[in-house]
Design a protein around this motif. Structure first.
Motif, PDB file in Angstrom:
ATOM      1  N   LYS A 389       0.844  -1.198   0.000  1.00  0.00           N
ATOM      2  CA  LYS A 389       0.000   0.000   0.000  1.00  0.00           C
ATOM      3  C   LYS A 389       0.880   1.248   0.000  1.00  0.00           C
ATOM      4  O   LYS A 389       1.868   1.318   0.734  1.00  0.00           O
ATOM      5  CB  LYS A 389      -0.912  -0.002   1.228  1.00  0.00           C
ATOM      6  N   PRO A 390       0.562   2.268  -0.794  1.00  0.00           N
ATOM      7  CA  PRO A 390       1.334   3.519  -0.759  1.00  0.00           C
ATOM      8  C   PRO A 390       1.357   4.109   0.650  1.00  0.00           C
ATOM      9  O   PRO A 390       0.391   3.963   1.414  1.00  0.00           O
ATOM     10  CB  PRO A 390       0.583   4.426  -1.739  1.00  0.00           C
ATOM     11  N   LEU A 391       2.459   4.784   0.971  1.00  0.00           N
ATOM     12  CA  LEU A 391       2.664   5.271   2.334  1.00  0.00           C
ATOM     13  C   LEU A 391       1.512   6.143   2.817  1.00  0.00           C
ATOM     14  O   LEU A 391       0.954   5.922   3.899  1.00  0.00           O
ATOM     15  CB  LEU A 391       3.980   6.051   2.412  1.00  0.00           C
ATOM     16  N   LEU A 392       1.150   7.168   2.042  1.00  0.00           N
ATOM     17  CA  LEU A 392       0.113   8.087   2.504  1.00  0.00           C
ATOM     18  C   LEU A 392      -1.244   7.397   2.604  1.00  0.00           C
ATOM     19  O   LEU A 392      -2.054   7.737   3.477  1.00  0.00           O
ATOM     20  CB  LEU A 392       0.026   9.303   1.576  1.00  0.00           C
ATOM     21  N   ALA A 393      -1.497   6.424   1.747  1.00  0.00           N
ATOM     22  CA  ALA A 393      -2.749   5.670   1.852  1.00  0.00           C
ATOM     23  C   ALA A 393      -2.768   4.841   3.131  1.00  0.00           C
ATOM     24  O   ALA A 393      -3.806   4.726   3.801  1.00  0.00           O
ATOM     25  CB  ALA A 393      -2.920   4.770   0.627  1.00  0.00           C
ATOM     26  N   TRP A 394      -1.623   4.260   3.485  1.00  0.00           N
ATOM     27  CA  TRP A 394      -1.526   3.484   4.732  1.00  0.00           C
ATOM     28  C   TRP A 394      -1.730   4.380   5.948  1.00  0.00           C
ATOM     29  O   TRP A 394      -2.469   4.037   6.875  1.00  0.00           O
ATOM     30  CB  TRP A 394      -0.165   2.794   4.778  1.00  0.00           C
ATOM     31  N   ILE A 395      -1.086   5.547   5.933  1.00  0.00           N
ATOM     32  CA  ILE A 395      -1.275   6.500   7.035  1.00  0.00           C
ATOM     33  C   ILE A 395      -2.747   6.887   7.137  1.00  0.00           C
ATOM     34  O   ILE A 395      -3.329   6.931   8.231  1.00  0.00           O
ATOM     35  CB  ILE A 395      -0.402   7.755   6.814  1.00  0.00           C
ATOM     36  N   HIS A 396      -3.374   7.152   5.999  1.00  0.00           N
ATOM     37  CA  HIS A 396      -4.769   7.592   5.972  1.00  0.00           C
ATOM     38  C   HIS A 396      -5.719   6.497   6.444  1.00  0.00           C
ATOM     39  O   HIS A 396      -6.606   6.731   7.281  1.00  0.00           O
ATOM     40  CB  HIS A 396      -5.127   8.028   4.548  1.00  0.00           C
ATOM     41  N   ASP A 397      -5.538   5.286   5.929  1.00  0.00           N
ATOM     42  CA  ASP A 397      -6.510   4.220   6.173  1.00  0.00           C
ATOM     43  C   ASP A 397      -6.286   3.482   7.485  1.00  0.00           C
ATOM     44  O   ASP A 397      -7.254   3.100   8.164  1.00  0.00           O
ATOM     45  CB  ASP A 397      -6.465   3.194   5.031  1.00  0.00           C
ATOM     46  N   ASP A 398      -5.020   3.254   7.847  1.00  0.00           N
ATOM     47  CA  ASP A 398      -4.719   2.360   8.964  1.00  0.00           C
ATOM     48  C   ASP A 398      -4.201   3.069  10.213  1.00  0.00           C
ATOM     49  O   ASP A 398      -4.426   2.590  11.323  1.00  0.00           O
ATOM     50  CB  ASP A 398      -3.681   1.314   8.519  1.00  0.00           C
ATOM     51  N   VAL A 399      -3.491   4.188  10.008  1.00  0.00           N
ATOM     52  CA  VAL A 399      -2.854   4.841  11.151  1.00  0.00           C
ATOM     53  C   VAL A 399      -3.724   5.946  11.736  1.00  0.00           C
ATOM     54  O   VAL A 399      -4.061   5.938  12.926  1.00  0.00           O
ATOM     55  CB  VAL A 399      -1.470   5.408  10.751  1.00  0.00           C
ATOM     56  N   MET A 400      -4.103   6.910  10.925  1.00  0.00           N
ATOM     57  CA  MET A 400      -4.771   8.103  11.448  1.00  0.00           C
ATOM     58  C   MET A 400      -6.090   7.824  12.161  1.00  0.00           C
ATOM     59  O   MET A 400      -6.391   8.485  13.168  1.00  0.00           O
ATOM     60  CB  MET A 400      -4.966   9.126  10.331  1.00  0.00           C
ATOM     61  N   PRO A 401      -6.925   6.865  11.721  1.00  0.00           N
ATOM     62  CA  PRO A 401      -8.146   6.602  12.492  1.00  0.00           C
ATOM     63  C   PRO A 401      -7.862   6.146  13.921  1.00  0.00           C
ATOM     64  O   PRO A 401      -8.719   6.286  14.804  1.00  0.00           O
ATOM     65  CB  PRO A 401      -8.837   5.489  11.692  1.00  0.00           C
ATOM     66  N   ASN A 402      -6.664   5.618  14.153  1.00  0.00           N
ATOM     67  CA  ASN A 402      -6.280   5.186  15.496  1.00  0.00           C
ATOM     68  C   ASN A 402      -5.549   6.266  16.282  1.00  0.00           C
ATOM     69  O   ASN A 402      -5.537   6.240  17.513  1.00  0.00           O
ATOM     70  CB  ASN A 402      -5.379   3.948  15.403  1.00  0.00           C
ATOM     71  N   VAL A 403      -4.931   7.210  15.571  1.00  0.00           N
ATOM     72  CA  VAL A 403      -4.082   8.209  16.224  1.00  0.00           C
ATOM     73  C   VAL A 403      -4.828   9.498  16.538  1.00  0.00           C
ATOM     74  O   VAL A 403      -4.559  10.142  17.553  1.00  0.00           O
ATOM     75  CB  VAL A 403      -2.845   8.508  15.341  1.00  0.00           C
ATOM     76  N   LEU A 539       9.510  17.645   4.045  1.00  0.00           N
ATOM     77  CA  LEU A 539       9.782  16.418   4.786  1.00  0.00           C
ATOM     78  C   LEU A 539      11.272  16.108   4.750  1.00  0.00           C
ATOM     79  O   LEU A 539      11.973  16.457   3.796  1.00  0.00           O
ATOM     80  CB  LEU A 539       9.007  15.245   4.177  1.00  0.00           C
ATOM     81  N   GLN A 540      11.766  15.443   5.779  1.00  0.00           N
ATOM     82  CA  GLN A 540      13.133  14.928   5.802  1.00  0.00           C
ATOM     83  C   GLN A 540      13.109  13.430   5.512  1.00  0.00           C
ATOM     84  O   GLN A 540      12.086  12.763   5.687  1.00  0.00           O
ATOM     85  CB  GLN A 540      13.782  15.170   7.169  1.00  0.00           C
ATOM     86  N   ASP A 541      14.268  12.907   5.083  1.00  0.00           N
ATOM     87  CA  ASP A 541      14.425  11.464   4.852  1.00  0.00           C
ATOM     88  C   ASP A 541      13.387  10.954   3.854  1.00  0.00           C
ATOM     89  O   ASP A 541      12.874   9.837   3.986  1.00  0.00           O
ATOM     90  CB  ASP A 541      14.303  10.685   6.173  1.00  0.00           C
ATOM     91  N   SER A 542      13.066  11.776   2.850  1.00  0.00           N
ATOM     92  CA  SER A 542      11.970  11.433   1.947  1.00  0.00           C
ATOM     93  C   SER A 542      12.264  11.911   0.529  1.00  0.00           C
ATOM     94  O   SER A 542      11.704  12.913   0.079  1.00  0.00           O
ATOM     95  CB  SER A 542      10.664  12.064   2.450  1.00  0.00           C
ATOM     96  N   PRO A 543      13.132  11.218  -0.205  1.00  0.00           N
ATOM     97  CA  PRO A 543      13.455  11.673  -1.562  1.00  0.00           C
ATOM     98  C   PRO A 543      12.270  11.631  -2.523  1.00  0.00           C
ATOM     99  O   PRO A 543      12.213  12.403  -3.481  1.00  0.00           O
ATOM    100  CB  PRO A 543      14.560  10.700  -1.998  1.00  0.00           C
ATOM    101  N   ASP A 544      11.313  10.728  -2.278  1.00  0.00           N
ATOM    102  CA  ASP A 544      10.185  10.581  -3.202  1.00  0.00           C
ATOM    103  C   ASP A 544       8.978  11.436  -2.831  1.00  0.00           C
ATOM    104  O   ASP A 544       8.030  11.543  -3.609  1.00  0.00           O
ATOM    105  CB  ASP A 544       9.751   9.107  -3.263  1.00  0.00           C
ATOM    106  N   LEU A 545       8.984  12.006  -1.641  1.00  0.00           N
ATOM    107  CA  LEU A 545       7.841  12.809  -1.186  1.00  0.00           C
ATOM    108  C   LEU A 545       8.392  14.042  -0.474  1.00  0.00           C
ATOM    109  O   LEU A 545       8.483  14.084   0.750  1.00  0.00           O
ATOM    110  CB  LEU A 545       6.959  11.987  -0.231  1.00  0.00           C
ATOM    111  N   PRO A 546       8.797  15.060  -1.233  1.00  0.00           N
ATOM    112  CA  PRO A 546       9.506  16.193  -0.613  1.00  0.00           C
ATOM    113  C   PRO A 546       8.648  17.065   0.289  1.00  0.00           C
ATOM    114  O   PRO A 546       9.150  17.662   1.237  1.00  0.00           O
ATOM    115  CB  PRO A 546      10.018  16.982  -1.821  1.00  0.00           C
ATOM    116  N   ARG A 547       7.333  17.180   0.011  1.00  0.00           N
ATOM    117  CA  ARG A 547       6.472  18.070   0.796  1.00  0.00           C
ATOM    118  C   ARG A 547       5.120  17.411   1.053  1.00  0.00           C
ATOM    119  O   ARG A 547       4.677  16.543   0.297  1.00  0.00           O
ATOM    120  CB  ARG A 547       6.262  19.408   0.074  1.00  0.00           C
ATOM    121  N   LEU A 548       4.470  17.886   2.108  1.00  0.00           N
ATOM    122  CA  LEU A 548       3.175  17.355   2.501  1.00  0.00           C
ATOM    123  C   LEU A 548       2.178  18.514   2.545  1.00  0.00           C
ATOM    124  O   LEU A 548       2.323  19.437   3.350  1.00  0.00           O
ATOM    125  CB  LEU A 548       3.291  16.702   3.879  1.00  0.00           C
ATOM    126  N   ALA A 549       1.191  18.476   1.659  1.00  0.00           N
ATOM    127  CA  ALA A 549       0.204  19.555   1.568  1.00  0.00           C
ATOM    128  C   ALA A 549      -1.197  18.999   1.806  1.00  0.00           C
ATOM    129  O   ALA A 549      -1.438  17.796   1.698  1.00  0.00           O
ATOM    130  CB  ALA A 549       0.279  20.225   0.199  1.00  0.00           C
TER     131      ALA A 549
END
Length: 678
Positions: A389-403, A539-549
């Protein structure tokens, strides 16, 4: 004598009082420094105990046990590297000193004590520590060894090492002058310097100038993370040689430790002392400690570190990173399941929620999925690894509803604009979002009170403030209940501007464990939200995702800030004054420590004198100080917040003011008299 040295700095995310945990981080940093073939490793100020131990520094039983940890560290050091580590030194039967020890394998070679204690801003070091007198040296038994202590310089195979400890380098009579006179080759500065916007530029100046003026390599390292709950440390690390920066670290990392190094030419710096117009006294040899230690063999093929660039600070990005790092450290250090938030659809709560989301993304990128998931599990959040699963999709679907759990609590005066803005933002982040109405709860309280005086019911004409506040307060119990049930930290949403003047409801919007944006002015909150919408947070440590908007931030940005507590249209600036003006008044008052007359004098020389009349500025200054003086009791009760801007409203760590006072009547009258004469 070695011509070059490889010097490493370590920024570590300490926890106050956690000697075992801090020692483990230090050992991990030592291992990284070994991999980088460092000759010397510099750790931050009070790294062994943590800087924010507060009145535990008064506990002789506790402080006296710290040297044993120095011995434990020395026992595990490699034979070819020296390590400098900060710790509190208790002289038995005497007082406590802020100190740094120079160690090698099995040896404590000596201890240097801080001469200038920080007593401004958020720092209260003279409460716990005693300043060491310049030029004094003594011998103590420490960790089973007889150790020189005080204002000393270490000579290791012809190379001299000295220390300035944090505040020592910020004062006019900095010890660097004495170190220069004693021909020190490397000046090391272990620091616990809290984050504030614009502060890194000042550090860079004294690091580079210290190297140039003293003809020495200058090494600086800082603590990292939200150590004790309020101050955030940025993990800043720099090395300057021959007056030029040769190493500068990324700041505000989510890593538990970060080690960086540079290889420098000792002879090049000595040549600057040779041509200096400041005379060196050959007899100036006081406090020189000869250290029996063999540097590792010089690698003549190892390249010197080149001059590095120093990027100007992006204040919006830096503020976001500092708050997000603080939120991440609160989440993991309290072992809780993330955050609960009353999401109003306004600017303040939107930024709070967004930075929780940003913190999760950055933590995954820096720590890796496995370590991140393990940290969540310590707070009772169990998520499956993302697989394909793409990182942001995983954060959206699996992480954030719990956090993050958010609730829109509409009143009879709320509109669809804020309701839809809150829902849209929560949906884009993936937060677990609820929507309920407080109208019946408010009506119930009004009935209780009106039944006491049936012939005199409450009205908006007479009871405006009470009718507004009951709506804000009714929102508190429900979100607290959710936070308790879900093992979450409740976020309050007060900002620096409104907290300064008490434009908030106690036990309403101030309810919470932590107020993440309590150190950010309202003007900057509005600017940051637009920045997140238009550019995104780097973002740091993120060559494929430089910014979060966040595209959903547009619905927040396009509103005028409003409390939505009155039956008629209401805006915050109409209640107060334009936020940029209020922030200017606050900043001038708190950073320049001037009276209302002094504030007016500064404003008259600036841009606002071109935009507003003298009479209007006087009226706003009176409004500001009237609210400021009346509402100190509110500031005493506001939840803990992070120090972000140059000033703060926090009376516990920055700005102290009497709860009961005379409202500055004389000083305000003096300002008005001055204005009439113009």
């Amino acid at each position: 004598m070695r011509q070059t040295l490889t010097i490493a700095t370590a920024s570590i995310n300490t926890t106050p009082l956690d000697l075992d945990g801090n020692l483990a981080l230090i050992r991990a940093a030592v291992a990284d420094a070994v991999q980088q073939q460092a000759d010397v490793l510099l750790l931050p100020e009070l790294a062994l105990t943590g800087y924010g131990c507060e009145d535990m520094f008064f506990s002789a039983d506790w402080v006296s046990g710290v040297p044993a940890y120095l011995s434990q560290l020395a026992e595990t050091l490699p034979p070819s590297m020296m390590v400098a580590v900060g710790f509190p030194l208790l002289i038995t039967g005497g007082q406590v000193f802020n100190a740094v020890a120079l160690l090698s394998q099995y040896q404590v070679h000596g201890v240097v004590c801080k001469q200038h204690l920080a007593r401004n801003g958020i720092h209260y070091e003279p409460r716990w520590f005693t300043p060491w007198p310049a030029g004094e040296v003594m011998t103590l038994e420490l960790a089973g060894q007889h150790v020189p202590v005080g204002d000393i310089v270490f000579e290791v195979e012809g190379i001299r090492l000295g220390f300035e400890i944090c505040e020592d380098s910020w004062v006019a009579s900095r010890p660097g002058r004495s170190l220069y006179e004693r021909q020190v080759d490397v000046i090391m500065n272990p620091s616990a310097s809290h984050f504030a916007l614009g502060k890194q530029k000042v550090r860079r100046q004294f690091v580079c100038e210290g190297s140039r003026a003293y003809g020495a390599v200058y090494v600086y390292t800082n603590l990292l993370g939200c150590e004790a709950g309020r101050a955030v440390y940025d993990g800043d690390a720099m090395i300057a040689s021959n007056g030029e920066l040769v190493m500068s670290s990324d700041r505000l990392s989510f890593a538990p430790w970060r080690v960086q190094s540079a290889t420098v030419d000792i002879g090049l710096n000595r040549s600057q002392r040779m041509i200096s117009s400041q005379r060196l006294q050959p007899a100036e040899q006081r406090g020189i400690v000869i250290v029996p230690f063999d540097w590792q063999e010089e690698d003549y093929h190892r390249a010197l570190s080149p001059q590095t660039t120093f990027a100007d600070e992006d204040p919006h990005a830096a503020a976001c990173r500092a708050i997000a790092l603080g939120l991440w450290d609160w989440q993991r250090k309290t072992y809780t399941s993330g955050y609960a938030l009353s999401l109003s659809g306004g600017a303040d709560s939107a930024l709070c929620g967004t930075l929780v989301w940003f913190a999760q993304v950055q933590a995954v990128l820096t720590l890796g999925e496995e370590a991140y998931a393990q940290t969540l599990a310590q707070g009772r959040i169990n998520v499956a690894l993302r697989g394909d699963k793409p990182l942001l999709a995983w954060i959206h679907d699996d992480v954030m509803p719990n956090v993050l759990t958010t609730v829109y609590q509409g009143s009879a005066h709320s509109g669809n604009v804020t309701r839809n803005a809150a829902a849209g933002l929560a949906d884009e982040m993936g937060a677990l979002h609820y929507d309920w109405s407080i109208a019946e709860l408010v009506a119930g309280y009004l009935k209780l009170v009106n039944d006491l005086t049936p012939d005199d019911p409450m009205t908006w004409e007479r009871d405006d403030l009470a009718l507004q506040n009951i709506q804000a307060r009714v929102r508190s119990p429900g979100i607290w209940l959710i936070a308790n049930r879900q093992n979450k930290l409740l976020m309050a949403t007060s900002n620096l501007s409104e907290a300064s003047v008490g434009y908030c409801t106690m036990d309403g919007d101030t309810s919470g464990v932590l107020s993440p944006i309590g150190g950010v002015s309202k003007s900057r909150v509005l600017q940051i939200n637009r920045y997140i919408m238009e550019q995104g947070i780097p973002l740091q440590d993120s060559p494929d995702l430089p910014r979060l908007a966040l595209a959903a931030m547009e619905a927040i940005v396009n509103q005028a800030p409003t409390a939505e507590l009155r039956p008629v249209e209401q805006t915050d600036e109409a209640d107060l004054m334009p936020y940029p003006v209020m922030d200017a008044i606050r900043r001038i008052n708190q950073t320049q420590n001037v009276t209302p007359k002094g504030v007016l004098q500064v404003l008259l020389r600036g841009e606002y004198a071109q935009m507003y009349s003298k009479e209007q500025l006087v009226a706003w200054i009176k409004r500001y100080f009237g609210l400021y003086c009346r509402n100190q009791w509110k500031r005493e009760r506001i939840a803990a917040s992070f120090h972000i801007e140059a000033d703060s409203a926090d009376p516990k760590t920055y700005r102290r003011f009497p709860i009961l006072a005379n409202q500055l009547k004389r000083e305000l009258a003096e300002m008005e008299a001055f204005a009439r004469q113009l």
